[in-house]
Design an enzyme around this catalytic site. Structure first.
Site, mmCIF file in Angstrom:
data_model
loop_
_atom_site.group_PDB
_atom_site.id
_atom_site.type_symbol
_atom_site.label_atom_id
_atom_site.label_comp_id
_atom_site.label_asym_id
_atom_site.label_seq_id
_atom_site.Cartn_x
_atom_site.Cartn_y
_atom_site.Cartn_z
ATOM 1 N N PRO A 6 22.287 -12.969 49.578
ATOM 2 C CA PRO A 6 23.418 -13.470 50.364
ATOM 3 C C PRO A 6 24.158 -12.350 51.076
ATOM 4 C CG PRO A 6 23.317 -14.610 48.279
ATOM 5 C CD PRO A 6 22.273 -13.523 48.218
ATOM 6 N N CYS A 7 24.350 -12.546 52.394
ATOM 7 C CA CYS A 7 24.856 -11.458 53.219
ATOM 8 C C CYS A 7 26.346 -11.538 53.491
ATOM 9 C CB CYS A 7 24.104 -11.431 54.543
ATOM 10 S SG CYS A 7 24.282 -12.956 55.525
ATOM 11 N N GLN A 8 27.002 -12.642 53.123
ATOM 12 C CA GLN A 8 28.403 -12.809 53.497
ATOM 13 C C GLN A 8 29.314 -11.661 53.064
ATOM 14 O OE1 GLN A 8 26.481 -15.237 52.404
ATOM 15 N NE2 GLN A 8 26.562 -16.815 53.986
#
Length: 351
Positions: free
Chosen positions: A79-81
């Protein structure tokens, strides 16, 4: 044969691209229920493992892979958030910041022949030596991997979208490089545009669905927002509206010019987010129709084929699409891996 295990697989953008070039998709691992339903439906011959990677052990995966012939590629798009520039407040306690570290144990204990990592460019900038990426590079060096890591534009690999991504490609078989661009100024193929990918889809209105095309469904709009989009020219936005249509929160505010914007037919789209079918969350207005882009149009701009169908609510499908690795980008990386394996095999035969 190259067998693929897709960690943090989401709905399956990476798997779709690698399957397109002939790889065998063995398993996808993710915690998201709706993404899992989409993945399982589109990869019926693979195993979807709905697990939190923090509680999933290499020994469990090893049993799944037991007896398989060929090389192995482990792909990971954690997950890049927490690392994206859209997140203005970085939370040190956000567990997603450490998920890449939990991927380490699978590389360390199972030694896949290839590793493919994709994330936002911000992953490279946050504590380069001691952060998640720095720690992962140290692991690769320790275990004898050659690797290359670059920030690339998805646009340069046939994706009709301005989407910069960090890509890492690693191999235990010999030196390897992120492939050169296939589209753009250094290629004979021009960059793709929005209209190249969505121009042939049937016209629909806000809130409607055309069942002839899977997931070609657009979100509803309030009467006020319908008036706003009618007053928005192609490639225009809120600055083009009459003053009585402006939002109070935008008064005296010069930023966020893309919100409520229309796409341009002859340009690539802006980067799709997890709210890519919402008119108020970016330049996601259809170029010619008075609505936001549909789920299928968003999927096409991520280069998913129409045969790839999504499950869940509209918001969930938009989230899956926005989080996905563009299929064409993964395809380019897969092509490079096959070329590398062929070269390594030839070199060893000649040696």
């Amino acid at each position: 044969m190259i067998n693929v295990v897709d960690f943090f697989c989401g709905c399956g953008g990476t798997s779709a691209g690698l399957r397109n070039v002939g790889m065998n998709i063995v398993a996808g691992i993710d915690i998201d229920t709706d993404a899992g339903k989409t993945y399982a439906a589109n990869f019926p011959d693979a195993t979807f493992v709905q697990r939190d990677i923090r509680g999933f052990e290499p020994s469990e995966l090893e049993k799944m892979l037991d007896g398989m012939q060929g090389k192995f590629l482990f792909a990971a798009c954690a997950p890049c958030q927490p690392f994206t520039k859209q997140v203005t407040q970085k939370k040190d306690g956000d567990i997603r910041r450490e998920l890449l570290d939990h991927f380490h144990k699978f590389v360390e204990q199972l030694h896949p022949d290839y590793v493919l990592l994709e994330n936002v460019p911000g992953l490279q900038k946050i504590a380069q030596t001691e952060g998640p990426l720095g720690r992962f590079l140290d692991l690769l060096r320790t275990h004898g991997y050659s690797f290359d890591v670059k920030v690339v534009s998805s646009l340069d690999y046939g994706v009709p979208q301005v989407r910069r991504r960090l890509v890492l490609i690693a191999s235990r078989l010999g030196p390897i490089s992120v492939p050169a661009a296939t589209h753009g100024v250094i290629s004979e193929r021009p960059h793709a545009t929005v209209w190249d990918w969505i121009g042939d889809l049937p016209s629909i209105r806000a809130g409607e669905e055309d069942y002839a095309v899977p997931n070609h469904r657009a979100a509803k709009l309030s009467e006020l927002n319908q008036t706003r989009i009618r007053n928005t020219p192609v490639n225009g936005g809120r600055r083009d509206w009459p003053s009585d249509l402006n939002l109070r929160c935008h008064e005296g505010h010069s930023g966020h010019t893309d919100v409520y914007g229309r796409m341009s037919k002859d340009r690539p789209a802006a980067a799709l987010s997890t709210r890519c079918i919402s008119l108020s969350n970016g330049r996601y207005g259809h170029p010619t129709q008075d609505r936001a882009i549909s789920v299928r149009e968003a999927a096409r701009l991520q280069t998913f084929p129409d045969s790839f169908q999504f499950s869940g609510s509209m918001n969930s499908m938009a989230k899956q699409i926005g989080n996905a690795v563009p299929v064409k980008l993964a395809e380019a990386m897969g092509t490079a891996v096959f070329a590398h394996l062929s070269q390594m095999t030839t070199d060893r035969s000649n040696g």
